[in-house]
Motif scaffolding. Structure first.
Motif, PDB file in Angstrom:
ATOM      1  N   GLN A  44      47.294  41.206  72.047  1.00  9.97           N
ATOM      2  CA  GLN A  44      47.027  40.527  73.333  1.00  9.97           C
ATOM      3  C   GLN A  44      47.984  39.504  73.580  1.00  9.97           C
ATOM      4  OE1 GLN A  44      44.682  41.758  75.908  1.00  9.97           O
ATOM      5  NE2 GLN A  44      45.665  40.291  77.051  1.00  9.97           N
ATOM      6  N   ILE A  45      48.899  39.736  74.346  1.00 11.89           N
ATOM      7  CA  ILE A  45      50.058  38.678  74.547  1.00 11.89           C
ATOM      8  C   ILE A  45      49.829  38.098  75.729  1.00 11.89           C
ATOM      9  CG2 ILE A  45      52.337  38.409  74.532  1.00 11.89           C
ATOM     10  CD1 ILE A  45      51.451  38.802  71.883  1.00 11.89           C
ATOM     11  N   ASP A  46      49.700  36.650  75.920  1.00  9.82           N
ATOM     12  CA  ASP A  46      49.815  36.037  77.186  1.00  9.82           C
ATOM     13  C   ASP A  46      50.924  35.363  77.873  1.00  9.82           C
ATOM     14  OD1 ASP A  46      46.910  36.072  77.395  1.00  9.82           O
ATOM     15  OD2 ASP A  46      46.977  34.808  75.371  1.00  9.82           O
ATOM     16  N   PHE A  47      52.006  35.402  76.963  1.00  9.62           N
ATOM     17  CA  PHE A  47      53.255  34.615  77.346  1.00  9.62           C
ATOM     18  C   PHE A  47      54.538  35.153  76.235  1.00  9.62           C
ATOM     19  CE2 PHE A  47      56.640  31.543  78.224  1.00  9.62           C
ATOM     20  CZ  PHE A  47      56.120  30.980  79.389  1.00  9.62           C
ATOM     21  N   ILE A  48      55.610  35.216  76.997  1.00  8.10           N
ATOM     22  CA  ILE A  48      56.833  35.716  76.003  1.00  8.10           C
ATOM     23  C   ILE A  48      58.015  34.980  76.087  1.00  8.10           C
ATOM     24  CG2 ILE A  48      58.192  37.686  75.588  1.00  8.10           C
ATOM     25  CD1 ILE A  48      56.357  39.707  76.640  1.00  8.10           C
ATOM     26  N   LEU A  49      58.508  34.717  75.044  1.00  6.65           N
ATOM     27  CA  LEU A  49      60.012  33.855  75.094  1.00  6.65           C
ATOM     28  C   LEU A  49      60.901  34.902  74.284  1.00  6.65           C
ATOM     29  CD1 LEU A  49      58.681  30.706  73.342  1.00  6.65           C
ATOM     30  CD2 LEU A  49      59.734  30.789  75.805  1.00  6.65           C
ATOM     31  N   LEU A  50      61.871  35.465  75.267  1.00 11.52           N
ATOM     32  CA  LEU A  50      62.592  36.595  75.031  1.00 11.52           C
ATOM     33  C   LEU A  50      64.097  36.411  74.995  1.00 11.52           C
ATOM     34  CD1 LEU A  50      62.818  39.688  74.775  1.00 11.52           C
ATOM     35  CD2 LEU A  50      62.680  39.725  77.250  1.00 11.52           C
ATOM     36  N   ASP A  51      64.756  36.678  73.904  1.00  9.73           N
ATOM     37  CA  ASP A  51      66.271  36.247  73.849  1.00  9.73           C
ATOM     38  C   ASP A  51      66.855  37.515  74.542  1.00  9.73           C
ATOM     39  OD1 ASP A  51      68.632  35.241  72.901  1.00  9.73           O
ATOM     40  OD2 ASP A  51      68.592  36.276  70.965  1.00  9.73           O
ATOM     41  N   ILE A  52      68.002  37.352  75.183  1.00 10.62           N
ATOM     42  CA  ILE A  52      68.809  38.496  75.796  1.00 10.62           C
ATOM     43  C   ILE A  52      69.559  39.388  74.766  1.00 10.62           C
ATOM     44  CG2 ILE A  52      70.620  38.667  77.476  1.00 10.62           C
ATOM     45  CD1 ILE A  52      69.677  36.725  79.059  1.00 10.62           C
ATOM     46  N   MET A  53      70.622  38.682  73.978  1.00  8.85           N
ATOM     47  CA  MET A  53      71.300  39.542  73.151  1.00  8.85           C
ATOM     48  C   MET A  53      70.561  39.648  71.920  1.00  8.85           C
ATOM     49  SD  MET A  53      73.802  39.802  74.944  1.00  8.85           S
ATOM     50  CE  MET A  53      74.934  40.379  73.873  1.00  8.85           C
ATOM     51  N   MET A  54      70.212  40.823  71.570  1.00 15.05           N
ATOM     52  CA  MET A  54      69.487  41.576  70.204  1.00 15.05           C
ATOM     53  C   MET A  54      69.968  42.765  69.855  1.00 15.05           C
ATOM     54  SD  MET A  54      65.569  39.950  70.864  1.00 15.05           S
ATOM     55  CE  MET A  54      65.503  40.868  72.344  1.00 15.05           C
ATOM     56  N   PRO A  55      69.707  43.041  68.666  1.00 19.83           N
ATOM     57  CA  PRO A  55      69.891  44.505  68.278  1.00 19.83           C
ATOM     58  C   PRO A  55      68.819  45.348  68.581  1.00 19.83           C
ATOM     59  CG  PRO A  55      69.220  43.071  66.201  1.00 19.83           C
ATOM     60  CD  PRO A  55      69.335  42.419  67.603  1.00 19.83           C
ATOM     61  N   GLU A  56      69.193  46.314  68.452  1.00 21.70           N
ATOM     62  CA  GLU A  56      68.237  47.630  68.828  1.00 21.70           C
ATOM     63  C   GLU A  56      67.835  47.819  70.279  1.00 21.70           C
ATOM     64  OE1 GLU A  56      65.353  48.757  66.050  1.00 21.70           O
ATOM     65  OE2 GLU A  56      66.203  47.666  64.639  1.00 21.70           O
TER      66      GLU A  56
END
Length: 229
Positions: A44-56
């Motif tokens: 149950q995720i309420d907020f995301i911090l998301l990097d742009i350059m990532m593998p896969e």
């Protein structure tokens, strides 16, 4: 509030986690896009911090997938300080972005700002209210007379702990253990300074409703009128 950190650089991921934990957020960590998407679907995720350059699976592709099913707030983390990636992130539903290098304090401040903006100021059911004092644990906000206070993360944690146990006395050592942690090696004066800052911040809270009191030789308590409990 559950925050998912999706960042392939482990030192950065762990630093963000430490800052989020310090202010009371629950965190989940992923170190590539695929792992992040799996966690998003299983927790149950309420907020995301998301990097742009990532593998896969890169961050923008992952953002597109998330936006097909959810409007969860997302802040993009990027070392690419160019308009193309920033605009592309916003076009696909990002709520904000932070350019590396950044400080933990900046991440916390921007996270809180997005939370306030995306929740339209609504209070969750677990808000603590003592008359004109309203403490919002989920969104880490404090209001007195409907005006939001600007508290440091540690000061907020002290106030929240006292508010969760109104009219109970806690010694400096107890507050250090609960708020600073058992491995804290600094002076217990840190508690006194936090209380001093909180009293100043809460100066507009009507005294007949409550206040932080010192019990000489014992510690501190948040004294609240019985009718407000």
């Amino acid at each position: 509030m559950n925050i998912l950190i999706i960042e392939d650089e482990q030192p950065i991921n762990h630093v963000i986690k430490a800052y989020m934990k310090k202010v009371g957020f629950t965190t989940f960590q992923a170190f590539n896009g695929k792992e992040g998407y799996d966690l998003f679907n299983s927790e149950q995720i309420d907020f995301i911090l998301l990097d742009i350059m990532m593998p896969e699976l890169d961050g923008i592709s992952l953002l597109k997938k998330i936006r097909t099913t959810s409007n969860v707030p997302v802040i993009m983390l990027t070392a690419l300080n160019d308009q193309q990636h920033i605009l592309e992130s916003f076009e696909h539903g990002a709520d904000d972005y932070i350019t590396k290098p950044f400080t933990g304090e900046e991440v916390i401040a921007r996270t809180k700002a997005v939370i306030r903006r995306t929740t339209s100021g609504k209070l969750p059911d677990d808000s603590i209210r003592f008359g004109q004092l309203v403490i919002n644990p989920a969104y880490h906000t404090v209001k007195v007379l409907k005006k939001e206070l600007n508290l440091a993360p540690r000061d907020f944690s002290v106030l929240l702990f006292l508010a969760e146990h109104p009219n109970q006395i806690f010694s400096r050592d107890q507050l250090l253990d609960h708020i600073w942690g058992f491995d804290y090696e600094g002076s217990d004066r840190a508690v006194d300074l936090a209380i001093k800052r909180l009293r100043k911040a809460l100066s507009s809270w009507p005294e007949h409703e409550g206040q932080i009191e010192t019990v000489r030789g014992h510690g501190y308590l948040l004294k609240v009128e019985d009718r407000l409990l």
